[in-house]
Motif scaffolding. Structure first.
Motif, PDB file in Angstrom:
ATOM      1  N   GLY A  63       0.765  -1.234   0.000  1.00 15.11           N
ATOM      2  CA  GLY A  63       0.000   0.000   0.000  1.00 15.11           C
ATOM      3  C   GLY A  63       0.799   1.289   0.000  1.00 15.11           C
ATOM      4  N   ALA A  64       2.128   1.203  -0.019  1.00 16.34           N
ATOM      5  CA  ALA A  64       2.941   2.430  -0.042  1.00 16.34           C
ATOM      6  C   ALA A  64       2.685   3.193  -1.333  1.00 16.34           C
ATOM      7  N   ARG A  65       2.645   4.504  -1.225  1.00 19.91           N
ATOM      8  CA  ARG A  65       2.456   5.362  -2.394  1.00 19.91           C
ATOM      9  C   ARG A  65       3.770   5.965  -2.863  1.00 19.91           C
ATOM     10  N   SER A  66       4.717   6.098  -1.925  1.00 20.15           N
ATOM     11  CA  SER A  66       6.033   6.640  -2.250  1.00 20.15           C
ATOM     12  C   SER A  66       7.041   6.119  -1.230  1.00 20.15           C
ATOM     13  N   LEU A  67       8.316   6.348  -1.534  1.00 22.06           N
ATOM     14  CA  LEU A  67       9.382   5.949  -0.625  1.00 22.06           C
ATOM     15  C   LEU A  67      10.152   7.171  -0.168  1.00 22.06           C
ATOM     16  N   GLU A  68      10.577   7.169   1.085  1.00 20.63           N
ATOM     17  CA  GLU A  68      11.417   8.240   1.622  1.00 20.63           C
ATOM     18  C   GLU A  68      12.893   7.929   1.420  1.00 20.63           C
ATOM     19  N   ALA A  69      13.248   6.638   1.458  1.00 16.28           N
ATOM     20  CA  ALA A  69      14.655   6.259   1.352  1.00 16.28           C
ATOM     21  C   ALA A  69      14.786   4.834   0.841  1.00 16.28           C
ATOM     22  N   VAL A  70      15.892   4.604   0.126  1.00 17.60           N
ATOM     23  CA  VAL A  70      16.230   3.273  -0.381  1.00 17.60           C
ATOM     24  C   VAL A  70      17.708   3.040  -0.100  1.00 17.60           C
ATOM     25  N   ALA A  71      18.012   1.902   0.519  1.00 15.65           N
ATOM     26  CA  ALA A  71      19.407   1.528   0.782  1.00 15.65           C
ATOM     27  C   ALA A  71      19.719   0.212   0.089  1.00 15.65           C
ATOM     28  N   LEU A  72      20.893   0.143  -0.485  1.00 17.36           N
ATOM     29  CA  LEU A  72      21.377  -1.058  -1.154  1.00 17.36           C
ATOM     30  C   LEU A  72      22.735  -1.420  -0.564  1.00 17.36           C
ATOM     31  N   VAL A  73      22.889  -2.673  -0.162  1.00 18.57           N
ATOM     32  CA  VAL A  73      24.175  -3.171   0.309  1.00 18.57           C
ATOM     33  C   VAL A  73      24.658  -4.201  -0.700  1.00 18.57           C
ATOM     34  N   THR A  74      25.827  -3.919  -1.280  1.00 17.91           N
ATOM     35  CA  THR A  74      26.366  -4.773  -2.323  1.00 17.91           C
ATOM     36  C   THR A  74      27.873  -4.580  -2.420  1.00 17.91           C
ATOM     37  N   ALA A  75      28.545  -5.608  -2.901  1.00 18.70           N
ATOM     38  CA  ALA A  75      29.975  -5.478  -3.179  1.00 18.70           C
ATOM     39  C   ALA A  75      30.187  -4.821  -4.534  1.00 18.70           C
ATOM     40  N   GLY A  76      29.152  -4.833  -5.367  1.00 22.82           N
ATOM     41  CA  GLY A  76      29.241  -4.264  -6.713  1.00 22.82           C
ATOM     42  C   GLY A  76      28.691  -2.858  -6.769  1.00 22.82           C
ATOM     43  N   PRO A  80      21.467   0.698 -12.893  1.00 22.91           N
ATOM     44  CA  PRO A  80      20.683   1.898 -13.235  1.00 22.91           C
ATOM     45  C   PRO A  80      19.176   1.691 -13.045  1.00 22.91           C
ATOM     46  N   ALA A  81      18.704   0.466 -13.200  1.00 21.07           N
ATOM     47  CA  ALA A  81      17.281   0.184 -12.993  1.00 21.07           C
ATOM     48  C   ALA A  81      16.885   0.410 -11.534  1.00 21.07           C
ATOM     49  N   ASP A  82      17.803   0.125 -10.598  1.00 17.41           N
ATOM     50  CA  ASP A  82      17.521   0.374  -9.183  1.00 17.41           C
ATOM     51  C   ASP A  82      17.390   1.863  -8.918  1.00 17.41           C
ATOM     52  N   GLU A  83      18.265   2.639  -9.518  1.00 20.80           N
ATOM     53  CA  GLU A  83      18.190   4.087  -9.365  1.00 20.80           C
ATOM     54  C   GLU A  83      16.900   4.624  -9.975  1.00 20.80           C
ATOM     55  N   ALA A  84      16.462   4.035 -11.077  1.00 17.67           N
ATOM     56  CA  ALA A  84      15.211   4.454 -11.723  1.00 17.67           C
ATOM     57  C   ALA A  84      14.000   4.132 -10.846  1.00 17.67           C
ATOM     58  N   VAL A  85      14.005   2.958 -10.214  1.00 16.37           N
ATOM     59  CA  VAL A  85      12.913   2.580  -9.305  1.00 16.37           C
ATOM     60  C   VAL A  85      12.836   3.578  -8.162  1.00 16.37           C
ATOM     61  N   ALA A  86      13.979   3.866  -7.547  1.00 13.71           N
ATOM     62  CA  ALA A  86      14.016   4.812  -6.431  1.00 13.71           C
ATOM     63  C   ALA A  86      13.493   6.181  -6.864  1.00 13.71           C
ATOM     64  N   ALA A  87      13.950   6.656  -8.016  1.00 14.45           N
ATOM     65  CA  ALA A  87      13.526   7.967  -8.507  1.00 14.45           C
ATOM     66  C   ALA A  87      12.024   7.995  -8.801  1.00 14.45           C
ATOM     67  N   GLU A  88      11.514   6.949  -9.409  1.00 16.57           N
ATOM     68  CA  GLU A  88      10.083   6.915  -9.732  1.00 16.57           C
ATOM     69  C   GLU A  88       9.218   6.981  -8.479  1.00 16.57           C
ATOM     70  N   LEU A  89       9.754   6.451  -7.380  1.00 17.42           N
ATOM     71  CA  LEU A  89       8.996   6.433  -6.130  1.00 17.42           C
ATOM     72  C   LEU A  89       9.324   7.611  -5.220  1.00 17.42           C
ATOM     73  N   VAL A  91      12.466   9.042  -4.407  1.00 15.46           N
ATOM     74  CA  VAL A  91      13.746   9.108  -3.692  1.00 15.46           C
ATOM     75  C   VAL A  91      14.777   9.809  -4.575  1.00 15.46           C
ATOM     76  N   LYS A  92      15.439  10.802  -4.017  1.00 15.15           N
ATOM     77  CA  LYS A  92      16.412  11.566  -4.789  1.00 15.15           C
ATOM     78  C   LYS A  92      17.743  10.847  -4.959  1.00 15.15           C
ATOM     79  N   ALA A  93      18.170  10.102  -3.926  1.00 17.38           N
ATOM     80  CA  ALA A  93      19.468   9.428  -3.998  1.00 17.38           C
ATOM     81  C   ALA A  93      19.391   8.067  -3.322  1.00 17.38           C
ATOM     82  N   LEU A  94      19.905   7.083  -4.009  1.00 16.18           N
ATOM     83  CA  LEU A  94      20.002   5.723  -3.491  1.00 16.18           C
ATOM     84  C   LEU A  94      21.194   5.676  -2.544  1.00 16.18           C
ATOM     85  N   LEU A  95      20.989   5.173  -1.321  1.00 16.19           N
ATOM     86  CA  LEU A  95      22.085   4.981  -0.378  1.00 16.19           C
ATOM     87  C   LEU A  95      22.752   3.655  -0.713  1.00 16.19           C
TER      88      LEU A  95
END
Length: 105
Positions: A63-76, A80-89, A91-95
Motif C-alpha cells: 500500500g505504499a504510495r512513495s518511498l522516503e529512502a532506499v538503501a542497497l548493500v552490495t559489493a558491486g 541503473p534500474a535500481d536508481e530508476a525505481v528509487a527515482a520513480e517512487l 527518492v532523490k538518492a540511493l544509499l
C-alpha cells in the motif's frame, strides 16, 4: 558523512537481509509512513530481480504510495534500474553501502 539514524537503520536492515540469505545484494526501503521493508536479490533461472526491486515491490504491494529512502548493500555497483525505481517512487538518492556497512554513495 553523518547519516540520519533512520537511514542508518535501513542500511542495517539491508545488511542483515543480505547476510541472512547469503545473497549478493540486500536492500531496504522506508515508505512515506515510516514502514520499512527489506529484501535480497532473487536469482532463479526463471526469475531475476534486484534486491531494490523486491523491497520496492513489497512496499508497493503493501500500500505504499512513495518511498522516503532506499538503501542497497552490495559489493558491486547499483544497477541503473535500481536508481530508476528509487527515482520513480520519489527518492532523490540511493544509499549504497558495502557489505561492511560503509556508505559509498
Amino acid at each position: 558523512m553523518t547519516l540520519d539514524p533512520e537511514d542508518s537503520k535501513i542500511i542495517t536492515l539491508a545488511r542483515a537481509a543480505r547476510a541472512r540469505n547469503e545473497a549478493a545484494e540486500g536492500a531496504a526501503v522506508r515508505d512515506e509512513t515510516g514502514r520499512t521493508y527489506s529484501a535480497t536479490n532473487v536469482a532463479l533461472s526463471s526469475l531475476r530481480l534486484s534486491a531494490v526491486q523486491v523491497a520496492a515491490a513489497m512496499a508497493i504491494s503493501s500500500g505504499a504510495r512513495s518511498l522516503e529512502a532506499v538503501a542497497l548493500v552490495t559489493a558491486g555497483e547499483p544497477d541503473p534500474a535500481d536508481e530508476a525505481v528509487a527515482a520513480e517512487l520519489g527518492v532523490k538518492a540511493l544509499l549504497v553501502a558495502g557489505p561492511d556497512g560503509t556508505l559509498r554513495s
